[in-house]
Design an enzyme around this catalytic site. Structure first.
Site, mmCIF file in Angstrom:
data_model
loop_
_atom_site.group_PDB
_atom_site.id
_atom_site.type_symbol
_atom_site.label_atom_id
_atom_site.label_comp_id
_atom_site.label_asym_id
_atom_site.label_seq_id
_atom_site.Cartn_x
_atom_site.Cartn_y
_atom_site.Cartn_z
ATOM 1 C CE LYS A 115 -4.227 -1.908 2.048
ATOM 2 N NZ LYS A 115 -5.110 -1.782 3.032
ATOM 3 C CE LYS A 207 -9.031 -10.095 -1.200
ATOM 4 N NZ LYS A 207 -8.450 -9.607 0.009
ATOM 5 C CE LYS A 210 -13.223 -2.328 0.129
ATOM 6 N NZ LYS A 210 -14.068 -2.326 1.119
#
Length: 344
Positions: A115, A207, A210
Site C-alpha cells: 500500500k 484479487k 474495490k
C-alpha cells in the site's frame, strides 16, 4: 485456549463498494459462525482513515457496511454489530500494544509495503501501525477466533505475537491480578470455503478489489440484475471448454475463479460443479452463473437498499451494538490498566 470463552471478532473497512469477494470471503462466513459462536462484527472506520477519506462518504460507507451485515442475515440482537470509533478502548489498547510490538515486526508486513509503494516515507504512521490497531480490535474482546482471508493471515500472526509478548512481559502482574498464566488468548484463524479468495473478473491472477479502476472487474453488492449479467458475460475466459476435473483448472486462473464463484454461491464443491459443466463452453456456463448470481444477490441488494434508506434505524443498531461492545471492552481495558500499572 480452553481457559477463554469462545468468541469471534471480525471487521470490515468502511470504504464502501462492497463486492462479491467481500460477500463470499467474509460475510457469508459471518452468518454461518453466528450459529456456533458469540460474535462481534465491526465496521472498522478507524482503519479506514489510514488513507484519506471524505467525511460524508465515510459516514455513508459505515452505514452501507452495517446495512450489508443485516441484509445478509447477521442477527444484530444475538450478536454485536457496531462501528469501531464508538468504542474508544480500541484506540486506547492500541497505544499499550504499540509499546509491546516491535518496529521490525511492522516493517515486515507485506500489506504495508504494497500500500505504501515506493514512497514509504510519505505513508501515514497509521498505515504502518494498522496491524497493531487490528490486534487491539481482536484482543480488547479477548477473542479466540478470527475469520480471515489469506491476505490477512500475516496480520493475525502478528496479533498472536503481540498477545504472547504482552503475556510474557507482564506475566507476574497478570498472575498477581488473578488472571492465571495469560491474560490474552492467542486468536486462531478461521479459514474455510471454496472461494476464500475471489479474484478479479478481468484478471484471474489478481484479487477482486474495490480499488480496481474497472468496475467490470467486480460484482458489487449494489449492482442490479442487468449489471450482474453484463459483468459475468464480459468476464475474461480462455478459448478452451471447461475441464471435467479440478486438475484441468491448473494454469487457467479465470476458469478456476468462475468455477470457484459458482461453487461458493451454490454451496457445492468445485468438483461437483465441473461434473455438471465439464466439456461445456463458457457461454453456457456463464448463463447458469448469471442466473445463480442474480438469484443469490438480488434479494440482498434490495434489502440493503431498504435498510440503508432508514438511517435512523442503522444508527440505532450501531449505537446499541457499540454500547454492548464497550461494556466488554471497558472491563478488559481496566484489567489491562491494572496489569500495566496505571492508576485508575
Amino acid at each position: 485456549m480452553s481457559n477463554f470463552p469462545q468468541r469471534v471478532f471480525s471487521g470490515v473497512q468502511s470504504t464502501g463498494n462492497l463486492h462479491l469477494g467481500n460477500y463470499l470471503g467474509a460475510i457469508v462466513k459471518f452468518v454461518e459462525l453466528q450459529k456456533s459462536f458469540d460474535c462481534l462484527y465491526c465496521v472498522v472506520d478507524l482503519h479506514a482513515i489510514t488513507v484519506p477519506q471524505d467525511p460524508i462518504e465515510l459516514r455513508n460507507n459505515t452505514r452501507e457496511i452495517a446495512a450489508a451485515f443485516l441484509a445478509c442475515g447477521i442477527d444484530h440482537k444475538k450478536n454485536i454489530v457496531f462501528n469501531q470509533s464508538q468504542v474508544p478502548e480500541h484506540a486506547e489498547l492500541a497505544w499499550v500494544l504499540n509499546c509491546v510490538a516491535r518496529i521490525g515486526w511492522l516493517n515486515r508486513m507485506t500489506q504495508f509495503k504494497d500500500k505504501a509503494g515506493k514512497d514509504r516515507e510519505n505513508a501515514s504512521v497509521g498505515l504502518l501501525d494498522y496491524p497493531v490497531l487490528m490486534a487491539a480490535d481482536i484482543l480488547i474482546y479477548r477473542a479466540t477466533h478470527v475469520p480471515v482471508g489469506d491476505d490477512q493471515k500475516q496480520h493475525l500472526e502478528l496479533a498472536r505475537d503481540i498477545a504472547q509478548k504482552f503475556n510474557n512481559d507482564f506475566s507476574a502482574s497478570i498472575e498477581r491480578n488473578g488472571f492465571g498464566e495469560a491474560f490474552f488468548p492467542l486468536p486462531e484463524p478461521l479459514i474455510s470455503g471454496p472461494a476464500t479468495r475471489v479474484m478479479s473478473l478481468r484478471d484471474g491472477t489478481k484479487k477482486m478489489s474495490k480499488s480496481d479502476a474497472s468496475d467490470y472487474s467486480r460484482i458489487n453488492l449494489s449492482d442490479d440484475a442487468d449489471a450482474i449479467a453484463t459483468k459475468v458475460k464480459k468476464a475474461k475466459t480462455d478459448p478452451e471448454p471447461l475441464p471435467s476435473d479440478e486438475k484441468g483448472l491448473e494454469g487457467r486462473p479465470e476458469a478456476d475463479n468462475l468455477i470457484g464463484i459458482f461453487a461458493a454461491l451454490s454451496g457445492r464443491a468445485k468438483a461437483d460443479v465441473l461434473g455438471e459443466f465439464g466439456g461445456a463452453n463458457f457461454s453456457t456456463f456463464k448463463n447458469a452463473l448469471v442466473d445463480l448470481s442474480v438469484a443469490k444477490l438480488s434479494p440482498i441488494t434490495a434489502e440493503m437498499r431498504r435498510i440503508k434508506a432508514e438511517e435512523g434505524y442503522i444508527d440505532g443498531v450501531l449505537r446499541d451494538g457499540s454500547e454492548r461492545a464497550r461494556a466488554i471492552a471497558r472491563e478488559n481495558m481496566n484489567a489491562v490498566k491494572d496489569i500495566v500499572g496505571f492508576l485508575r
